[in-house]
Design a protein around this motif. Structure first.
Motif, short mmCIF file in Angstrom:
data_model
loop_
_atom_site.label_atom_id
_atom_site.label_comp_id
_atom_site.label_asym_id
_atom_site.label_seq_id
_atom_site.Cartn_x
_atom_site.Cartn_y
_atom_site.Cartn_z
N UNK A 1 -76.03 -96.69 0.66
CA UNK A 1 -77.13 -96.56 -0.29
C UNK A 1 -76.66 -96.96 -1.68
N UNK A 2 -77.36 -97.91 -2.29
CA UNK A 2 -76.99 -98.37 -3.62
C UNK A 2 -77.26 -97.28 -4.64
N UNK A 3 -76.36 -97.10 -5.58
CA UNK A 3 -76.54 -96.11 -6.63
C UNK A 3 -76.99 -96.81 -7.91
N UNK A 4 -78.02 -96.25 -8.53
CA UNK A 4 -78.57 -96.81 -9.75
C UNK A 4 -78.30 -95.87 -10.92
N UNK A 5 -78.18 -96.45 -12.09
CA UNK A 5 -78.08 -95.69 -13.34
C UNK A 5 -79.39 -95.83 -14.10
N UNK A 6 -79.79 -94.75 -14.75
CA UNK A 6 -81.01 -94.77 -15.56
C UNK A 6 -80.77 -95.54 -16.85
N UNK A 7 -81.63 -96.52 -17.12
CA UNK A 7 -81.52 -97.31 -18.33
C UNK A 7 -82.50 -96.80 -19.39
N UNK A 8 -83.75 -96.55 -18.98
CA UNK A 8 -84.77 -96.16 -19.95
C UNK A 8 -85.97 -95.58 -19.21
N UNK A 9 -86.87 -94.96 -19.96
CA UNK A 9 -88.11 -94.40 -19.44
C UNK A 9 -89.28 -94.96 -20.24
N UNK A 10 -90.44 -95.01 -19.59
CA UNK A 10 -91.66 -95.46 -20.28
C UNK A 10 -92.85 -94.74 -19.66
N UNK A 11 -93.85 -94.48 -20.49
CA UNK A 11 -95.05 -93.78 -20.03
C UNK A 11 -96.20 -94.75 -19.85
N UNK A 12 -96.82 -94.73 -18.67
CA UNK A 12 -98.04 -95.50 -18.46
C UNK A 12 -99.18 -94.75 -19.14
N UNK A 13 -99.92 -95.37 -20.05
CA UNK A 13 -101.03 -94.67 -20.70
C UNK A 13 -102.00 -94.09 -19.68
N UNK A 14 -102.16 -92.79 -19.73
CA UNK A 14 -103.05 -92.13 -18.79
C UNK A 14 -102.51 -92.06 -17.38
N UNK A 15 -101.20 -92.29 -17.21
CA UNK A 15 -100.62 -92.31 -15.86
C UNK A 15 -99.23 -91.73 -15.80
N UNK A 16 -98.40 -92.32 -14.96
CA UNK A 16 -97.10 -91.75 -14.62
C UNK A 16 -96.01 -92.21 -15.59
N UNK A 17 -94.84 -91.57 -15.46
CA UNK A 17 -93.67 -92.02 -16.20
C UNK A 17 -92.88 -93.00 -15.33
N UNK A 18 -92.54 -94.14 -15.90
CA UNK A 18 -91.73 -95.14 -15.22
C UNK A 18 -90.28 -95.00 -15.64
N UNK A 19 -89.39 -95.36 -14.73
CA UNK A 19 -87.97 -95.39 -15.03
C UNK A 19 -87.42 -96.78 -14.71
N UNK A 20 -86.62 -97.30 -15.62
CA UNK A 20 -85.89 -98.55 -15.38
C UNK A 20 -84.48 -98.17 -14.94
N UNK A 21 -84.11 -98.61 -13.74
CA UNK A 21 -82.81 -98.30 -13.16
C UNK A 21 -82.00 -99.59 -13.03
N UNK A 22 -80.67 -99.43 -13.08
CA UNK A 22 -79.80 -100.60 -12.97
C UNK A 22 -78.62 -100.30 -12.07
#
Length: 230
Positions: free
Chosen positions: A1-22
């Motif tokens: 299983x590939x391991x990812x590191x969290x790069x950043x977060x972003x909020x979808x207006x009126x929706x969920x939180x996104x995460x950018x992984x690397x």
């Protein structure tokens, strides 16, 4: 299983939180346990553009609307397929997605956002659709994992009978609405037909032809609807 590191977060207006992984040179955009896109499974996002452009190849100076920038695979494929006389509007609801495109993922972006044919609009693609009348030769939607509001409930309207009628009105005669999905959906096919489109559905391998897949790794097929305005 590939391991990812969290790069950043972003909020979808009126929706969920996104995460950018690397992970090394690979990226993924996720929310919760749902992977929305990754840089190693992108062939179907490219096909969304290339197969649509084939369907409007006879149109001079085509006007194309792309809903959702994501990692830019669809936009780059569209620019490669379209001529110099084309115009492409990219509607991206989450400003941070474009910050990531110019920042951590700049190698993937490869300058496509600066192409003279591209206009960026930070807004809901649905608003652009509803405000247009016979304005586009093609509308490409890849804002959810299928024809339902996954990242925010308000996106449901895009795939509803009313939303499909709005897309039909926004297209020129013979124009194409193309919708990307992780899975098939017979009900959505029926809604497209009832909205007055001639519909075809294509399955596309998610992995590029030269991907380094294990021999026992199953093929992952994504689905694209191509709905032509009658």
């Amino acid at each position: 299983m590939r391991e990812y590191d969290l790069v950043d977060r972003a909020q979808v207006p009126g929706g969920v939180e996104l995460q950018l992984l690397r992970s090394g040179e690979d990226f993924a955009i996720v929310f919760g346990r749902n992977e929305l896109m990754s840089s190693d499974m992108f062939a179907s996002e490219q096909a969304l553009a290339t197969l649509t452009c084939e369907r409007i190849a006879a149109q001079k100076a085509p006007q194309v609307l792309i809903g959702g920038y994501g990692m830019g695979f669809t936009l780059r494929a569209a620019l490669a397929a379209l001529g110099k006389d084309a115009s492409v509007i990219v509607a991206e609801l989450v400003p941070q997605i474009l910050v990531w495109a110019r920042g951590p993922m700049h190698r993937l972006t490869d300058g496509c956002l600066d192409d003279a044919r591209v206009t960026l609009v930070i807004d809901d693609v649905g608003l652009l659709i509803h405000s247009a009348a016979s304005g586009y030769d093609a509308i490409l939607l890849d804002v959810d994992n299928g024809p339902e509001g996954l990242t925010r409930r308000r996106n449901d309207i895009l795939y509803s009978p009313a939303g499909l009628q709005a897309s039909r009105k926004a297209l020129r005669s013979g124009g194409v609405l193309a919708v990307w999905s992780a899975d098939g959906d017979g009900d959505f096919t029926q809604r497209l037909e009832q909205a007055g489109f001639d519909v075809s559905e294509v399955k596309v391998n998610a992995f590029p032809a030269d991907a380094d897949q294990a021999s026992d790794e199953p093929c992952v097929n994504h689905h694209i609807w191509f709905a032509r305005k009658r």
